[in-house]
Write an enzyme that holds these catalytic residues in place. Structure first.
Site, PDB file in Angstrom:
ATOM      1  N   CYS A  22      21.856   3.842 -36.639  1.00  0.00           N
ATOM      2  CA  CYS A  22      21.180   3.558 -37.921  1.00  0.00           C
ATOM      3  C   CYS A  22      21.810   4.293 -39.097  1.00  0.00           C
ATOM      4  O   CYS A  22      21.533   3.969 -40.248  1.00  0.00           O
ATOM      5  CB  CYS A  22      19.702   3.901 -37.824  1.00  0.00           C
TER       6      CYS A  22
ATOM      7  N   HIS B 188      16.543   5.606 -44.888  1.00  0.00           N
ATOM      8  CA  HIS B 188      16.586   4.643 -43.785  1.00  0.00           C
ATOM      9  C   HIS B 188      15.150   4.233 -43.471  1.00  0.00           C
ATOM     10  O   HIS B 188      14.266   5.081 -43.317  1.00  0.00           O
ATOM     11  CB  HIS B 188      17.254   5.307 -42.574  1.00  0.00           C
TER      12      HIS B 188
ATOM     13  N   ASN C  65      12.685  -1.785 -38.753  1.00  0.00           N
ATOM     14  CA  ASN C  65      13.879  -0.937 -38.707  1.00  0.00           C
ATOM     15  C   ASN C  65      15.110  -1.816 -38.451  1.00  0.00           C
ATOM     16  O   ASN C  65      15.291  -2.318 -37.345  1.00  0.00           O
ATOM     17  CB  ASN C  65      13.714   0.100 -37.594  1.00  0.00           C
TER      18      ASN C  65
HETATM   19  O1  UT7 Z   1      16.392   4.493 -36.494  1.00  0.00           O
HETATM   20  C1  UT7 Z   1      15.851   5.405 -35.592  1.00  0.00           C
HETATM   21  C2  UT7 Z   1      14.944   4.636 -34.700  1.00  0.00           C
HETATM   22  N1  UT7 Z   1      13.781   5.187 -34.175  1.00  0.00           N
HETATM   23  C3  UT7 Z   1      12.751   5.691 -34.831  1.00  0.00           C
HETATM   24  O2  UT7 Z   1      12.746   5.965 -35.990  1.00  0.00           O
HETATM   25  C4  UT7 Z   1      11.506   5.910 -34.010  1.00  0.00           C
HETATM   26  C5  UT7 Z   1      10.798   7.154 -34.339  1.00  0.00           C
HETATM   27  N2  UT7 Z   1       9.536   7.209 -33.685  1.00  0.00           N
HETATM   28  C6  UT7 Z   1       8.478   6.456 -34.056  1.00  0.00           C
HETATM   29  O3  UT7 Z   1       8.579   5.659 -34.984  1.00  0.00           O
HETATM   30  C7  UT7 Z   1       7.179   6.664 -33.337  1.00  0.00           C
HETATM   31  O4  UT7 Z   1       7.338   7.696 -32.386  1.00  0.00           O
HETATM   32  C8  UT7 Z   1       6.659   5.393 -32.633  1.00  0.00           C
HETATM   33  C9  UT7 Z   1       6.163   4.382 -33.688  1.00  0.00           C
HETATM   34  C10 UT7 Z   1       7.725   4.779 -31.766  1.00  0.00           C
HETATM   35  C11 UT7 Z   1       5.469   5.756 -31.757  1.00  0.00           C
HETATM   36  O5  UT7 Z   1       4.462   6.426 -32.489  1.00  0.00           O
HETATM   37  P1  UT7 Z   1       3.857   7.784 -31.956  1.00  0.00           P
HETATM   38  O6  UT7 Z   1       2.772   8.123 -32.879  1.00  0.00           O
HETATM   39  O7  UT7 Z   1       4.967   8.772 -31.776  1.00  0.00           O
HETATM   40  O8  UT7 Z   1       3.246   7.364 -30.576  1.00  0.00           O
HETATM   41  P2  UT7 Z   1       3.597   7.893 -29.102  1.00  0.00           P
HETATM   42  O9  UT7 Z   1       4.941   7.438 -28.675  1.00  0.00           O
HETATM   43  O10 UT7 Z   1       3.272   9.351 -29.016  1.00  0.00           O
HETATM   44  O11 UT7 Z   1       2.525   7.091 -28.254  1.00  0.00           O
HETATM   45  C12 UT7 Z   1       1.109   7.250 -28.437  1.00  0.00           C
HETATM   46  C13 UT7 Z   1       0.408   6.231 -27.573  1.00  0.00           C
HETATM   47  C14 UT7 Z   1       0.923   6.192 -26.143  1.00  0.00           C
HETATM   48  O12 UT7 Z   1      -0.191   5.944 -25.297  1.00  0.00           O
HETATM   49  P3  UT7 Z   1      -0.865   7.140 -24.456  1.00  0.00           P
HETATM   50  O13 UT7 Z   1       0.231   7.681 -23.584  1.00  0.00           O
HETATM   51  O14 UT7 Z   1      -1.331   8.124 -25.495  1.00  0.00           O
HETATM   52  O15 UT7 Z   1      -1.954   6.447 -23.737  1.00  0.00           O
HETATM   53  C15 UT7 Z   1       1.816   4.974 -26.128  1.00  0.00           C
HETATM   54  O16 UT7 Z   1       1.928   4.385 -24.843  1.00  0.00           O
HETATM   55  O17 UT7 Z   1       0.618   4.915 -28.106  1.00  0.00           O
HETATM   56  C16 UT7 Z   1       1.099   4.049 -27.070  1.00  0.00           C
HETATM   57  N3  UT7 Z   1       1.969   3.043 -27.677  1.00  0.00           N
HETATM   58  C17 UT7 Z   1       1.490   1.907 -28.191  1.00  0.00           C
HETATM   59  N4  UT7 Z   1       0.244   1.411 -28.292  1.00  0.00           N
HETATM   60  C18 UT7 Z   1       0.091   0.224 -28.886  1.00  0.00           C
HETATM   61  C19 UT7 Z   1       3.314   3.081 -27.840  1.00  0.00           C
HETATM   62  N5  UT7 Z   1       3.723   1.965 -28.457  1.00  0.00           N
HETATM   63  C20 UT7 Z   1       2.605   1.222 -28.675  1.00  0.00           C
HETATM   64  C21 UT7 Z   1       2.388  -0.029 -29.297  1.00  0.00           C
HETATM   65  N6  UT7 Z   1       1.111  -0.498 -29.378  1.00  0.00           N
HETATM   66  N7  UT7 Z   1       3.382  -0.757 -29.813  1.00  0.00           N
END
Ligand code: UT7
Length: 326
Positions: A113, A253, A283
């Site tokens: 990215c 970004h 993204n």
């Molecule tokens: O260009 C670089 C590319 N990458 C990025 O910039 C990504 C950076 N990270 C993020 O944007 C965030 O970490 C995410 C949007 C990917 C995730 O948000 P988060 O607040 O960090 O959530 P998490 O990964 O800690 O997950 C929290 C919960 C989990 O469930 P449990 O284990 O607490 O039961 C996940 O399984 O949310 C769940 N989860 C979802 N739920 C509904 C993960 N993805 C989803 C989803 N819908 N799409």
């Protein structure tokens, strides 16, 4: 002092729009979760058969038109992507031919990215040294082609688009003041695609193991990303004698609205001076900063003389920034 100035900018995206409601039918997620955690509401997704160079060519054509130039005027092409049309030749190479450029040099930059600020920085060096008169810088992706639509952690974020900028020398103080690039390979396994390279060449097993899709440890990426955004933004401002108060518009970004807000808060930049369109694009990897800059310029958010701060981070990890006097 000679600087590289952007004399034309363009953007393109697939026609097809995938909303959060559409994604609710594909994976276990909700519009509410996606908006709250990422700020994304909809994104553009390529059709089957469409590839990265299709959008790169469209963005480049628009940039050339706006610069009142023709493809023969381009002296070099540098293209950031993580979703090239093929493993080789490069997508820049395909763009050179499809645009109708002369037999000029062309190269892809694989900086995930950060391919936006990396390509802009590389292009600007060729202008500053006087090596080339006009450089076509592009960021282009069809990340949907390397997205696992059974993985809700990535498929709600990644999307497709392209942006392009034509650089030319300027002696009136406008242009790219400075760029600053970094990488740290210790974080490689936070965001990567394991299959299809020399470590894991494509086999039936790699396909069955879904190794030809982007893998991401989202929350770890989140933490590192905020630190890197803040670090490179502060560093490039300080070494050029500016503070955030001097910045007219911060164009980061477009990875996740929460990352952008957290970084803006830490550097002390009010959100009124931060450009975002992640809600409508998701993204788009190496394209995102170009696409955001194009929208900021074409909607009148950028005026002559404005100081712009661009910053990006991505898999690798790679990160970097650019400071532009418009
Ligand atoms: O260009 C670089 C590319 N990458 C990025 O910039 C990504 C950076 N990270 C993020 O944007 C965030 O970490 C995410 C949007 C990917 C995730 O948000 P988060 O607040 O960090 O959530 P998490 O990964 O800690 O997950 C929290 C919960 C989990 O469930 P449990 O284990 O607490 O039961 C996940 O399984 O949310 C769940 N989860 C979802 N739920 C509904 C993960 N993805 C989803 C989803 N819908 N799409």
């Amino acid at each position: 002092m000679t600087r590289a100035r952007i004399i034309g900018i363009g953007a393109a995206a697939p026609k097809r729009i995938l909303t959060n409601k559409d994604l609710e039918k594909i994976v276990e997620t909700s519009d509410e979760w996606i908006v709250q955690r990422s700020g994304v509401r909809e994104r553009h997704i390529a059709e089957e058969g469409e590839a990265t160079s299709d959008f790169a060519v469209k963005a480049a054509q628009q940039a050339l038109e706006r610069a009142n130039l023709v493809p023969e005027d381009v002296d070099f092409i540098v293209l950031g992507t993580t979703s090239a049309d093929m493993v080789f030749p490069t997508t820049a190479n395909l763009v050179q031919h499809r645009l109708g450029c002369r037999r000029v040099g062309s190269v892809d930059v694989f900086a995930a990215c950060s391919g936006s600020v990396y390509s802009l920085s590389i292009g600007s060096q060729f202008i500053q040294t006087g090596k080339y008169r006009r450089v076509l810088c592009i960021g282009a992706e069809t990340l949907s082609k390397i997205t696992d639509f059974t993985d809700r952690g990535t498929c709600v974020l990644l999307a497709d688009a392209a942006g392009a900028a034509i650089l030319e020398a300027s002696d009136d103080g406008s242009g790219i003041i400075d760029t600053d690039l970094y990488s740290d390979g210790q974080y490689w396994d936070l965001l990567y695609m394991p299959g299809g390279g020399s470590r894991h060449p494509a086999t039936h097993e790699t396909v069955d193991a879904r190794m030809h899709y982007a893998k991401m440890k989202g929350s770890e990426v989140f933490k590192v990303a905020v630190r890197m955004f803040v670090d490179c933004a502060e560093r490039i401002l300080a070494r050029n004698g500016f503070t955030t108060a001097d910045v007219s518009l911060f164009i980061p970004h477009q990875a996740n609205l929460r990352i952008i807000e957290a970084a803006a808060k830490r550097v002390g930049m009010p959100m009124e001076r931060v450009f975002t369109n992640v809600d409508r694009y998701g993204n788009t990897g190496a394209a995102s900063v170009y696409v955001a800059l194009e929208e900021a310029v074409s909607t009148g958010r950028v005026k002559k003389g404005d100081l712009l701060l661009l910053a990006a981070f991505g898999g690798g990890f790679t990160w970097g920034s650019a400071l532009i006097r418009w």
